[in-house]
Design an enzyme around this catalytic site. Sequence first.
Site, PDB file in Angstrom:
ATOM      1  N   ARG A 208      -5.420   6.038  -7.555  1.00 24.53           N
ATOM      2  CA  ARG A 208      -5.665   7.742  -7.605  1.00 24.53           C
ATOM      3  C   ARG A 208      -5.260   8.260  -8.882  1.00 24.53           C
ATOM      4  O   ARG A 208      -6.603   8.994  -8.824  1.00 24.53           O
ATOM      5  CB  ARG A 208      -4.791   7.660  -6.115  1.00 24.53           C
ATOM      6  CG  ARG A 208      -4.156   7.694  -4.889  1.00 24.53           C
ATOM      7  CD  ARG A 208      -3.049   7.632  -4.460  1.00 24.53           C
ATOM      8  NE  ARG A 208      -2.661   8.750  -4.612  1.00 24.53           N
ATOM      9  CZ  ARG A 208      -1.280   9.138  -3.954  1.00 24.53           C
ATOM     10  NH1 ARG A 208      -0.470   7.907  -3.756  1.00 24.53           N
ATOM     11  NH2 ARG A 208      -0.531   9.835  -4.283  1.00 24.53           N
TER      12      ARG A 208
ATOM     13  N   LEU B 209       0.551  -1.109   0.159  1.00 27.24           N
ATOM     14  CA  LEU B 209       0.383  -0.187   0.217  1.00 27.24           C
ATOM     15  C   LEU B 209       0.794   0.951  -0.062  1.00 27.24           C
ATOM     16  O   LEU B 209       1.761   1.314   0.556  1.00 27.24           O
ATOM     17  CB  LEU B 209      -0.873   0.275   1.758  1.00 27.24           C
ATOM     18  CG  LEU B 209      -1.919  -1.177   1.099  1.00 27.24           C
ATOM     19  CD1 LEU B 209      -2.549  -1.024   2.692  1.00 27.24           C
ATOM     20  CD2 LEU B 209      -2.606  -0.942  -0.005  1.00 27.24           C
ATOM     21  N   ASP B 210       0.793   2.057  -0.608  1.00 24.07           N
ATOM     22  CA  ASP B 210       1.285   3.397  -0.443  1.00 24.07           C
ATOM     23  C   ASP B 210       1.518   3.638   1.002  1.00 24.07           C
ATOM     24  O   ASP B 210       0.189   3.299   1.535  1.00 24.07           O
ATOM     25  CB  ASP B 210       0.372   4.614  -0.773  1.00 24.07           C
ATOM     26  CG  ASP B 210       0.062   4.265  -2.693  1.00 24.07           C
ATOM     27  OD1 ASP B 210       1.123   3.596  -3.316  1.00 24.07           O
ATOM     28  OD2 ASP B 210      -0.590   4.600  -3.492  1.00 24.07           O
ATOM     29  N   ARG B 211       2.566   5.077   1.303  1.00 27.92           N
ATOM     30  CA  ARG B 211       2.461   5.252   2.242  1.00 27.92           C
ATOM     31  C   ARG B 211       1.304   5.606   3.149  1.00 27.92           C
ATOM     32  O   ARG B 211       1.286   5.402   4.481  1.00 27.92           O
ATOM     33  CB  ARG B 211       2.974   5.726   2.533  1.00 27.92           C
ATOM     34  CG  ARG B 211       4.103   6.724   3.701  1.00 27.92           C
ATOM     35  CD  ARG B 211       5.530   8.080   3.714  1.00 27.92           C
ATOM     36  NE  ARG B 211       5.534   8.026   5.017  1.00 27.92           N
ATOM     37  CZ  ARG B 211       7.040   9.008   5.267  1.00 27.92           C
ATOM     38  NH1 ARG B 211       7.339   9.212   4.114  1.00 27.92           N
ATOM     39  NH2 ARG B 211       7.404   9.368   6.355  1.00 27.92           N
TER      40      ARG B 211
END
Length: 332
Positions: A241, A141-143
């Site tokens: 996104r 997962l993105d930060r």
Amino acid sequence: MDDDSFLSITITADTAGKRLDAVLAAESGLSRSNIQSLLRDGHIANAAGETDLQASCKVWEGDSFEITLPPVKQMNLEPEAISLDILFEDEHLIILNKPAGMVVHPSHGHDHGTLVHALLHHCNSLPGINGIERPGIVHRLDRDTSGSLVIAKTELTHRRLSEMFAEHNLNRQYVAWSRGTPNWREKRIDLPIGRHPRQRQKMAVNERGKDSVTDVSIEHVYGPFSQVRLTLHTGRTHQIRVHLTHENLPILGDAVYARSYHPGAEIRQPARQAIADLTRQALHAELLEFDHPITGQLLSFRAPLPADLARLRDALISSYGQMEAAMIHQWS
């Protein structure tokens, strides 16, 4: 699988005529980039023992290949006593709720405080999968995206989970809060994603990119904002996104893709304050559902909504009420 160091693969009629790297990736559970790296380094041989193989060459029924897995790199990572929100754990895998702000694996500029450091402390040790210095990591997962994440504790589990992700044989659902209200209720976004042509640190819808598919469902509308449920069918970098921004539904708090959106005076309180308080994109990996790779048991877990997103949701409800439910039924 012959042993821990070799994979033997024979091409069947179902995969004949396809690219070598694509077929070996699908059959081995390794990523295509890993296969391409192994090809470049001469770790993949055909039946004649030849290793000078091109990733793009076509394979045919009956062809056989042997993949030599390189030894696991020595990891100089110090375990760190970082608290983990564990949703499920057995001897094969862990499902956890990753907080926003935590980087999944070490990289340049992130040499401590990552999820991998925390896992090494929690598990004492994890296998370095396929020679890669990312122990146990199957997906990421993105930060600044929170939510459910599965970690492999053994190489066999890692291999089988990788196959599930490669074949999209699991259910991953996210929830997000976006600026904008579309005139549709449900939509499949099937648009390729690649590097942005001018801003190389960003991704974008790009005809030369990789196939990317996201199912989008509008759950609630709060004035000029939407609560969106998303189901991933591929796992590209920043996929949700990028796809939502392309649909003019940028995620609130997304400093990269939301064009530094700041709520103006026209936005009602307390929604305006809640949006201004966001320090990350309002995106949460809520549901992770799949068959256990060893036992076959159905695993289904929902990561609880973190406090910052719960405050945002409540502020939107307080500001705009519940009239959105009636609007949804008028669509489709």
